[in-house]
Enzyme design. Structure first.
Site, mmCIF file in Angstrom:
data_model
loop_
_atom_site.group_PDB
_atom_site.id
_atom_site.type_symbol
_atom_site.label_atom_id
_atom_site.label_comp_id
_atom_site.label_asym_id
_atom_site.label_seq_id
_atom_site.Cartn_x
_atom_site.Cartn_y
_atom_site.Cartn_z
ATOM 1 N N LEU A 1 0.803 -1.222 0.000
ATOM 2 C CA LEU A 1 0.000 0.000 0.000
ATOM 3 C C LEU A 1 0.838 1.275 0.000
ATOM 4 C CD1 LEU A 1 -2.829 -1.191 2.406
ATOM 5 C CD2 LEU A 1 -2.765 -1.252 -0.094
ATOM 6 N N CYS A 2 2.145 1.149 -0.231
ATOM 7 C CA CYS A 2 3.011 2.332 -0.328
ATOM 8 C C CYS A 2 2.854 2.979 -1.695
ATOM 9 C CB CYS A 2 4.474 1.947 -0.146
ATOM 10 S SG CYS A 2 4.956 1.705 1.551
ATOM 11 N N HIS A 3 2.910 4.305 -1.706
ATOM 12 C CA HIS A 3 2.875 5.049 -2.968
ATOM 13 C C HIS A 3 4.247 5.031 -3.620
ATOM 14 C CE1 HIS A 3 -0.548 6.803 -0.798
ATOM 15 N NE2 HIS A 3 -1.052 7.031 -1.988
ATOM 16 N N ASP B 1 24.129 -11.523 3.622
ATOM 17 C CA ASP B 1 24.332 -12.380 2.452
ATOM 18 C C ASP B 1 25.806 -12.481 2.074
ATOM 19 O OD1 ASP B 1 23.490 -13.931 0.111
ATOM 20 O OD2 ASP B 1 24.089 -12.152 -1.028
ATOM 21 N N MET C 1 8.986 4.748 4.953
ATOM 22 C CA MET C 1 9.100 3.357 4.517
ATOM 23 C C MET C 1 10.324 3.154 3.626
ATOM 24 S SD MET C 1 6.820 1.856 6.186
ATOM 25 C CE MET C 1 7.057 0.256 5.467
ATOM 26 N N GLU C 2 10.662 4.164 2.843
ATOM 27 C CA GLU C 2 11.836 4.070 1.968
ATOM 28 C C GLU C 2 13.120 4.020 2.792
ATOM 29 O OE1 GLU C 2 8.444 5.027 -0.430
ATOM 30 O OE2 GLU C 2 9.131 5.870 1.463
#
Length: 164
Positions: free
Chosen positions: A77-79, A130, A115-116
């Site tokens: 739901l992030c733009h 990793d 969020m970014e």
């Protein structure tokens, strides 16, 4: 609309993408952080730049930047956001045998970039895992959080340091 503080749900409780069309574009900034703990020998390999797969922090920085640009593809739901800046910094914490990662994201737009920043930190730390897992599978990613955010209707958020 509902009075719920959970903005990603409509009045019927259905998930939706928040309408930001009427919101004013402002300069928005977010700063997130997190760390990965590891064996001292693993941290030494990162510090010396002698890991088998190459410069761990350089690759992690690029991975974090790339991930921040793909946040809307990962979080449903992030733009999609036109980022104007993404910067990642790493600090080697020898006393804690850890690498601290901080990500700063910026945009000028109708919605924030928290969020970014959080995605950039997570993916950068996962990339360190990793690249170093062959020598240390016991690494632990921890403490990922938003430190601050600025811009928009809600103003600024600054995480308070924990009480000592």
């Amino acid at each position: 609309m509902t009075d719920s503080p959970l903005t990603h749900f409509d009045a019927q409780g259905q998930a939706h993408m928040v309408d930001v069309g009427a919101k004013r574009a402002t300069h928005r900034i977010a700063l997130a952080t997190g760390r990965i703990r590891m064996q001292p020998a693993t941290l030494q390999q990162i510090s010396a730049g002698s890991a088998k797969k190459g410069d761990v922090l350089a690759v992690a920085r690029i991975a974090g930047i790339m991930a921040s640009k793909k946040t809307s593809e990962l979080i449903p739901l992030c733009h999609p956001i036109a980022l104007t800046r993404v910067a990642l910094d790493f600090e080697l914490l020898e006393g804690e045998s850890a690498v601290q990662c901080s990500a700063r994201t910026e945009t000028v737009g109708p919605t924030g970039v928290e969020m970014e920043a959080l995605t950039a930190v997570q993916v950068a730390l996962l990339t360190i895992y990793d690249m170093c897992k062959a020598m240390d599978r016991g690494m632990v990613i921890e403490g990922v959080c938003l430190l601050e955010k600025h811009g928009g209707k809600s103003g600024s958020f600054l995480r308070r340091p924990p009480a000592v």
